[in-house]
Every structure is written in structure tokens, then in C-alpha cells.
Design an enzyme around this catalytic site. Structure first.
Site, PDB file in Angstrom:
ATOM      1  N   CYS A 270      44.354  47.206  44.180  1.00  0.00           N
ATOM      2  CA  CYS A 270      44.798  48.296  43.291  1.00  0.00           C
ATOM      3  C   CYS A 270      46.089  48.954  43.771  1.00  0.00           C
ATOM      4  O   CYS A 270      47.135  48.795  43.139  1.00  0.00           O
ATOM      5  CB  CYS A 270      43.698  49.342  43.191  1.00  0.00           C
ATOM      6  SG  CYS A 270      42.213  48.706  42.410  1.00  0.00           S
TER       7      CYS A 270
HETATM    8  N1  LIG Z   1      38.544  45.832  43.395  1.00  0.00           N
HETATM    9  C1  LIG Z   1      38.670  47.098  43.051  1.00  0.00           C
HETATM   10  O1  LIG Z   1      38.444  47.978  43.857  1.00  0.00           O
HETATM   11  C2  LIG Z   1      39.077  47.505  41.647  1.00  0.00           C
HETATM   12  C3  LIG Z   1      38.862  48.821  41.249  1.00  0.00           C
HETATM   13  C4  LIG Z   1      39.206  49.204  39.969  1.00  0.00           C
HETATM   14  C5  LIG Z   1      39.824  48.285  39.126  1.00  0.00           C
HETATM   15  N2  LIG Z   1      40.056  47.014  39.555  1.00  0.00           N
HETATM   16  C6  LIG Z   1      40.686  46.086  38.614  1.00  0.00           C
HETATM   17  O2  LIG Z   1      39.683  45.250  38.058  1.00  0.00           O
HETATM   18  C7  LIG Z   1      40.195  43.942  37.823  1.00  0.00           C
HETATM   19  C8  LIG Z   1      39.347  42.927  38.544  1.00  0.00           C
HETATM   20  O3  LIG Z   1      39.433  43.173  39.931  1.00  0.00           O
HETATM   21  P1  LIG Z   1      38.379  42.608  40.956  1.00  0.00           P
HETATM   22  O4  LIG Z   1      38.662  43.296  42.234  1.00  0.00           O
HETATM   23  O5  LIG Z   1      37.016  42.636  40.409  1.00  0.00           O
HETATM   24  O6  LIG Z   1      38.876  41.073  41.044  1.00  0.00           O
HETATM   25  P2  LIG Z   1      38.066  39.860  41.705  1.00  0.00           P
HETATM   26  O7  LIG Z   1      39.096  38.863  42.090  1.00  0.00           O
HETATM   27  O8  LIG Z   1      37.113  40.373  42.717  1.00  0.00           O
HETATM   28  O9  LIG Z   1      37.202  39.290  40.493  1.00  0.00           O
HETATM   29  C9  LIG Z   1      37.756  38.685  39.381  1.00  0.00           C
HETATM   30  C10 LIG Z   1      36.872  37.518  38.978  1.00  0.00           C
HETATM   31  O10 LIG Z   1      37.362  37.014  37.742  1.00  0.00           O
HETATM   32  C11 LIG Z   1      37.187  35.614  37.763  1.00  0.00           C
HETATM   33  N3  LIG Z   1      38.032  35.063  36.700  1.00  0.00           N
HETATM   34  C12 LIG Z   1      39.366  34.901  36.650  1.00  0.00           C
HETATM   35  N4  LIG Z   1      39.742  34.410  35.449  1.00  0.00           N
HETATM   36  C13 LIG Z   1      38.622  34.280  34.719  1.00  0.00           C
HETATM   37  C14 LIG Z   1      38.347  33.846  33.409  1.00  0.00           C
HETATM   38  N5  LIG Z   1      39.313  33.444  32.590  1.00  0.00           N
HETATM   39  N6  LIG Z   1      37.074  33.811  32.998  1.00  0.00           N
HETATM   40  C15 LIG Z   1      36.076  34.204  33.810  1.00  0.00           C
HETATM   41  N7  LIG Z   1      36.270  34.650  35.051  1.00  0.00           N
HETATM   42  C16 LIG Z   1      37.527  34.690  35.506  1.00  0.00           C
HETATM   43  C17 LIG Z   1      37.533  35.238  39.173  1.00  0.00           C
HETATM   44  O11 LIG Z   1      37.028  33.959  39.500  1.00  0.00           O
HETATM   45  C18 LIG Z   1      36.877  36.363  39.961  1.00  0.00           C
HETATM   46  O12 LIG Z   1      35.542  36.041  40.302  1.00  0.00           O
HETATM   47  C19 LIG Z   1      41.648  43.987  38.279  1.00  0.00           C
HETATM   48  O13 LIG Z   1      42.461  44.291  37.185  1.00  0.00           O
HETATM   49  C20 LIG Z   1      41.676  45.145  39.247  1.00  0.00           C
HETATM   50  O14 LIG Z   1      42.957  45.744  39.333  1.00  0.00           O
HETATM   51  C21 LIG Z   1      39.670  46.596  40.788  1.00  0.00           C
END
Ligand SMILES: NC(=O)c1ccc[n+]([C@@H]2O[C@H](COP(=O)([O-])OP(=O)(O)OC[C@H]3O[C@@H](n4cnc5c(N)ncnc54)[C@H](O)[C@@H]3O)[C@@H](O)[C@H]2O)c1
Length: 433
Positions: A270
Site C-alpha cells: 500500500c
Molecule cells: N495487503 C494489504 O494490506 C492491503 C490493504 C488494503 C488494500 N489492499 C489492496 O488490495 C488489493 C489486493 O492486495 P493483496 O495484498 O490482497 O494482494 P495479494 O497479492 O495478497 O492477493 C491478490 C491475489 O489475487 C490473485 N489474482 C491475481 N489476478 C487474479 C485474477 N485475474 N483472478 C483471480 N485471482 C487473481 C493473486 O494470485 C493473489 O492471490 C491491492 O489493490 C492492494 O493495494 C491491500
């Protein structure tokens, strides 16, 4: 719309969560614990298999909680064709940056195209991934309408940012207010109703752009304040004042102040990325977000600053960084987590290595890290390992690290987190002092 409202209210609605990572898996679990049937989608077969076996790979989700929801309620698949089985879809895919720090919406676009193929009347689509204001309306909506269905009439679309704070024991999906902004009032109403099933407070806003901007603003707020304290830390070093003592003292003010702490830089999915999403979009409006970009620059320079201070500290002991044995403790971007995405420790290890140091690391949560050229494995934190290093760097202050032992056994400790405050030993050098 009425049909979906009814299905949400009586919990017969089936939900699709796309992307089972740090954001998607806890959300899928929360909805299934609330009694909804959830179908999780991921492109990684390994993750899908683990979810179906009730095994967690995310620190905030325990194996017990995952295995206690029955397979009938939570199932995972890689088959996007099954998107037509669900009533509502939450998109939780990554939103990274390109190498040149431009927003990379390829995951969001790809997934919108998949959803568009299977979109059916009455479905609600919600984007949870963090992104710049305008993404839901300008990027996702046109792709979904290629299906021939119209928003507001045939399907519903909203943005609802995830505010999860990995590792936070106090705040979770239930007690963190959830923001929702729909493309039209019906979309907002439906998204609000849906999240009320898992969150105590849902905050509806006038449009997706407000929800998108709020999320980036929250992260920019952190980035700017971290940069401010990182700058102050460097000034304190010049002036011979302890920034840690200054922060503690300022924290005695009961209003108008909130503590942020110096660090070797920012990490995670983030804070290092989101400011660039906003800065980039701003340019489309002939606007330069100077403050935001300055903060990113200061934070990104911190590993360089820490590397040169380590070199100075070794120098005072008559040693050079070139050839020194350096042990870095903690490569996770935050304490007690297993996430090292964008972690400043990685940059620090690379910089120290480039200057000729022999670098090892220990992180009880992260057995291996992939650097540009090579793979490193976490070394065991033995007495011998501490005493043989020329410098031990506390890069992440995991709770399990026994500071007293580290300080006693090490020749030189460089502490970037203020973890050794309270110890007055000649072998300690702290960032910000
Ligand atoms: N990690 C955090 O603390 C946090 C907090 C708030 C918001 N976010 C936001 O949330 C979003 C996701 O972050 P995250 O940390 O969960 O990422 P992550 O990498 O942990 O998880 C994303 C998942 O999506 C999967 N993926 C990718 N493309 C795909 C598709 N087309 N179909 C199905 N699955 C797919 C990946 O394999 C992965 O398992 C980002 O935009 C991030 O900025 C993250």
C-alpha cells in the site's frame, strides 16, 4: 435489485471473491462465517487447493477459522467460468506499479474482462483493490458494459476500499467502518447492504470517486507523516538529539498529534505504491502532487541513508563496510508479519551487498527471499551468528527478538526501529540519534 436485496437479507445470495490474498481471503472467510455461500477465485492453483483443504497461507487467517467453515460455505476455484454462479463479486486483485512507477491496472482490467464475459442481469460487482479515483467509472464500467448489459438497469457497480491492516489485533473487517460508493444510488444501496452483513458500520458516499480518493488519501496521509518523521530523524542525527525521545515527548500532547516512527523505509502493498497512483492521475489534470511525491522520495531514500550510517558506524570501529559481515534482522516490512513485498530490508541488503558487505539475514517468518541476482535463506539466530557478525542491523523489530541477548552478544548493533531504547550500551547506534 429487489431480488438481490432479498437474497442478501435472507443470506441465500452466493458471493464471489476474486483474488484470495491478504485482502480477499479474510473477506471470503468473513462472509462465509456470516452464513453466505462464498466462491473464491484465484489464478494460483496452489492457493485454491489450500483454501479447499482449510489451510491458510495468510497470517491474519488461522487454519482453525478456515477449516471451521464448511466446504459447503467456502469453496475456491481457478475456473472463472463459474463467475456466473454468484450474485455479487468483490474484486481483490493486485494493483502494483510498473518498473517506471506507473499504475499497473493489468490485473483489474483482465479480471473485468473475465467478469464481462459471464456478467448476468442482477449481479453486483464491487472493486476493492486500491487505485486512483476514476478507475471504477473510467476503466471497469466500459469493460463490463461491453457485455451488452447496462449499469443501474441490468447490473450494479461500486467501489469499496479494503482498509485491512495486516497484523492488527484490534481492528478487523467487523469493526473497521467500510466505505461504499456506487456508480448509481441502487449500486450504493446494494453494496451497503452487502457489507452490513460483515461490518458493524458502513459509510455510503456519493460516488466511487470519493471512495477511491478517500482510500488513497488515507495511505498518502501515512506516507507523508512517515516521511516527515524520517526527515526529522536525519536532522536529529545532525543535531545530536534523540528523535525517539522527541516523539515520546510529543506524544504526551493529548490532542492534535499522532505519533509516526522513523524506519529504514516503507513497505507492503500500500504505502509505497498508492501515492504514485494519485500522483500519476493528477498529471492528467495538469496538477503536480509535489508534497506527495516528495514524501515518497524521502521514504525511498531511507535504505540508502541507513546503509551509509551502517558504513559510518563500522568505520568508528576501524572497519570498512567492504568485507564486513552484516546480519540483518527482519526482512518483513512490518513486525510479526510474513509479508516482505516492497520491504525496505530488501533494498538495504542489496545496497550493503553492492558495497562489498557479506550479508546474511534472519527472519523467523520468511525462510527465503529472492533478490535480483540471487536467493538468500534465513540463517538461524544463534549466539555464534550474533557474535561473529561485524554489525547486526535491526531492520524489523519482530516481537520474538530478544533485544538484551542481541545487544550483549553483538559487536555492533545498528537499530533502525528504536527497539533498543532503554539500553545504554556503547555498541548500539540508532537511526535518528
Ligand atoms: N495487503 C494489504 O494490506 C492491503 C490493504 C488494503 C488494500 N489492499 C489492496 O488490495 C488489493 C489486493 O492486495 P493483496 O495484498 O490482497 O494482494 P495479494 O497479492 O495478497 O492477493 C491478490 C491475489 O489475487 C490473485 N489474482 C491475481 N489476478 C487474479 C485474477 N485475474 N483472478 C483471480 N485471482 C487473481 C493473486 O494470485 C493473489 O492471490 C491491492 O489493490 C492492494 O493495494 C491491500
Amino acid at each position: 435489485m429487489l431480488q438481490l436485496q432479498k437474497r442478501i437479507n435472507d443470506k441465500s445470495a452466493k458471493l464471489g471473491i476474486v483474488g484470495l490474498g491478504y485482502v480477499g481471503l479474510p473477506l471470503a472467510l468473513a462472509f462465509s462465517q456470516a452464513g453466505f455461500r462464498v466462491l473464491g477465485f484465484d489464478i494460483q492453483q496452489k492457493r485454491v487447493n489450500l483454501v479447499n483443504q482449510g489451510k491458510s497461507y495468510i497470517s491474519d487467517v488461522s487454519n482453525d477459522s478456515l477449516s471451521s467453515v464448511s466446504n459447503r460455505l467456502l469453496e475456491a476455484t481457478t475456473d472463472q467460468g463459474r463467475l456466473n454462479e454468484v450474485d455479487a463479486i468483490c474484486i481483490c486483485v493486485p494493483t502494483p506499479l510498473t518498473k517506471t512507477k506507473e499504475p499497473d491496472l493489468s490485473y483489474v482490467i483482465h479480471e473485468s474482462e473475465e467478469i464481462s464475459k459471464y456478467l448476468k442481469p442482477g449481479q453486483l460487482v464491487i472493486l476493492e483493490s486500491t487505485t486512483y479515483p476514476g478507475t471504477t467509472r473510467e476503466v471497469i464500467l466500459p469493460i463490463l458494459e461491453r457485455s451488452g448489459l447496462k449499469v443501474g438497469a441490468d447490473f450494479y457497480l461500486a467501489f469499496s476500499p479494503e482498509r485491512v491492516d495486516p497484523g492488527n489485533k484490534k481492528h478487523n473487517i467487523k469493526n473497521t467502518p467500510k466505505i461504499v460508493g456506487g456508480i448509481d444510488p441502487q449500486s450504493t444501496t446494494l453494496a451497503e447492504l452487502l457489507y452490513r452483513q460483515v461490518a458493524d458500520i458502513v459509510v455510503p458516499v456519493s460516488c466511487p470517486e470519493v471512495a477511491e480518493m478517500t482510500k488513497v488519501f488515507e495511505n498518502v496521509f501515512r506516507s507523508v507523516n512517515i516521511a516527515l518523521v524520517n526527515e526529522l530523524a536525519q536532522l536529529c542525527e545532525r543535531m545530536g538529539i534523540s528523535v525517539w525521545e522527541v516523539i515520546d515527548t510529543a506524544s504526551t500532547k493529548p490532542f492534535g498529534y499522532m505519533p509516526f516512527y522513523p524506519s529504514p523505509g516503507v513497505g507492503g502493498h500500500c504505502i509505497p505504491l498508492d501515492p504514485y497512483y494519485l500522483a500519476n492521475k493528477a498529471r492528467e489534470y495538469d496538477f503536480h502532487t509535489r508534497f506527495i511525491e516528495l514524501a515518497a522520495e524521502i521514504n525511498e531514500r531511507m535504505p540508502y541513508h541507513v546503509a551509509s550510517r551502517i558504513a559510518e558506524a563500522l568505520n568508528t570501529q576501524g572497519k570498512s563496510l567492504n568485507g564486513a559481515k552484516v546480519l540483518v534482522l527482519g526482512v518483513a516490512y512490518k513486525k510479526d508479519l510474513a509479508d516482505f513485498r516492497e520491504s525496505p530490508s530488501l533494498k538495504l541488503i542489496r545496497l550493503l551487498g553492492e558495497k562489498g558487505a557479506e550479508v546474511d539475514y534472519n527472519d523467523p517468518y520468511i525462510p527465503q527471499i529472492q533478490l535480483t541476482q540471487n536467493t538468500l535463506s534465513s540463517v538461524e539466530l544463534t549466539m555464534e551468528c550474533l557474535s561473529s557478525a561485524d554489525c547486526v542491523v535491526i531492520a524489523t523489530d519482530h516481537s520474538c527478538y530478544k533485544m538484551e541477548e542481541i545487544v550483549t552478544l553483538s559487536k555492533l548493533v545498528f537499530d533502525t526501529r528504536g527497539a533498543t531504547r532503554g539500553f545504554s550500551s556503547n555498541n548500539i547506534v540508532r537511526l535518528g540519534e
